[in-house]
Design an enzyme around this catalytic site. Structure first.
Site, PDB file in Angstrom:
ATOM      1  N   GLU A 109      -8.427 -18.343 -52.001  1.00  0.00           N
ATOM      2  CA  GLU A 109      -8.658 -18.399 -53.219  1.00  0.00           C
ATOM      3  C   GLU A 109      -9.136 -19.242 -53.786  1.00  0.00           C
ATOM      4  OE1 GLU A 109      -6.512 -13.412 -55.259  1.00  0.00           O
ATOM      5  OE2 GLU A 109      -5.351 -15.037 -54.623  1.00  0.00           O
ATOM      6  N   GLU A 129      -3.856  -9.514 -48.225  1.00  0.00           N
ATOM      7  CA  GLU A 129      -3.032  -8.587 -49.271  1.00  0.00           C
ATOM      8  C   GLU A 129      -3.273  -7.343 -49.464  1.00  0.00           C
ATOM      9  OE1 GLU A 129      -4.058 -12.976 -51.490  1.00  0.00           O
ATOM     10  OE2 GLU A 129      -5.132 -11.196 -50.067  1.00  0.00           O
TER      11      GLU A 129
END
Length: 255
Positions: A109, A129
């Protein structure tokens, strides 16, 4: 924690920010995030700096959030800046991610929050995730579909599996793939190509290119005008024209 969790150095107008937790694969901590946020403020505030580079020490970019610290209740997020002091408020000036090895979870990210990406051949990007009962809420769920074809973005988001540097480059996610160990040098070369240009023009170009994603198309020329007008009215615009006419290198003032 020591201040050495993040190393910061200036090199001819380029600010190099290095995550320095190689034994933990540069997993992000609150202290490191706070230092990155401070460094990005320095990048934006200093007239001596034109471009930033963010990278990781020891052959890994960033393995994401430090899960041991997460279990202890720590969140590596800075108010107003988000994860790693970056993902919610990238700098106004250009930021290049120089990636070696793994860029996972929040580390990926951070890459997605950067403007340009240089990667070693062995670099791997992933948002795992879902494999850990979490979601990529540091921008991955909306930035990834902006940067990759939707089906490929969903493949990464829903499987949690990584993508290699060459495949990422084929989809336009990575600007340049280089030999392993050479990503920082290549990023510096790219940064110097940017920093050779007028700083006001560079900042305005990034601003318009980023903000215009949310502009209604019929309003784009109207909305860009006040930003571009400041550039055209600047001393640097006059200097650029004079240097071209006089066949010399321009001397930018940032005014």
């Amino acid at each position: 924690m020591t201040a050495s969790e993040v190393l910061v150095a200036a090199d001819e107008g380029v600010l190099i920010i290095t995550i320095n937790r190689p034994a933990q694969r540069n997993a992000m901590t609150l202290a490191a995030a706070t230092e990155i946020a401070r460094s990005l403020d320095e990048l934006d505030d200093s007239p001596e700096l034109s471009v930033g580079i963010i990278t990781g020490h020891g052959g890994t970019f960033c393995a994401g959030m430090d899960l041991k610290r997460f279990r202890e209740g720590e969140r590596p997020s800075v108010p107003g800046r988000g994860f790693a002091g970056l993902v919610e408020a990238p700098p106004r000036k250009p930021l290049i991610a120089a990636v070696e090895g793994w860029a996972l979870g929040g580390g990926f990210e951070m890459v997605l929050a950067s403007d340009l990406v240089v990667a070693g051949k062995g670099a791997r990007f992933g948002l795992p995730e879902v494999k850990r009962g979490l979601v990529a809420r540091g921008g991955g769920m909306f930035r990834l579909p902006q940067r990759l074809p939707r089906a490929i973005a969903l493949e990464l988001l829903l499987t949690g599996d990584p993508i290699g540097a060459s495949r990422a480059a084929a989809f336009g996610l990575v600007n340049e793939v280089v030999d392993d160990g050479a990503a920082l040098d290549a990023a510096l070369a790219l940064a110097r190509r940017i920093s050779a240009n007028a700083p006001l023009a560079v900042a305005a170009s990034k601003h318009i290119a980023t903000a215009s994603r949310d502009w209604p198309q019929p309003e784009s020329f109207i909305r860009q005008q006040p930003i571009s007008d400041q550039v055209f009215a600047s001393q640097d615009a006059q200097e650029g024209a004079a240097a071209f006419t006089e066949k010399r290198k321009p001397v930018w003032q940032g005014r």
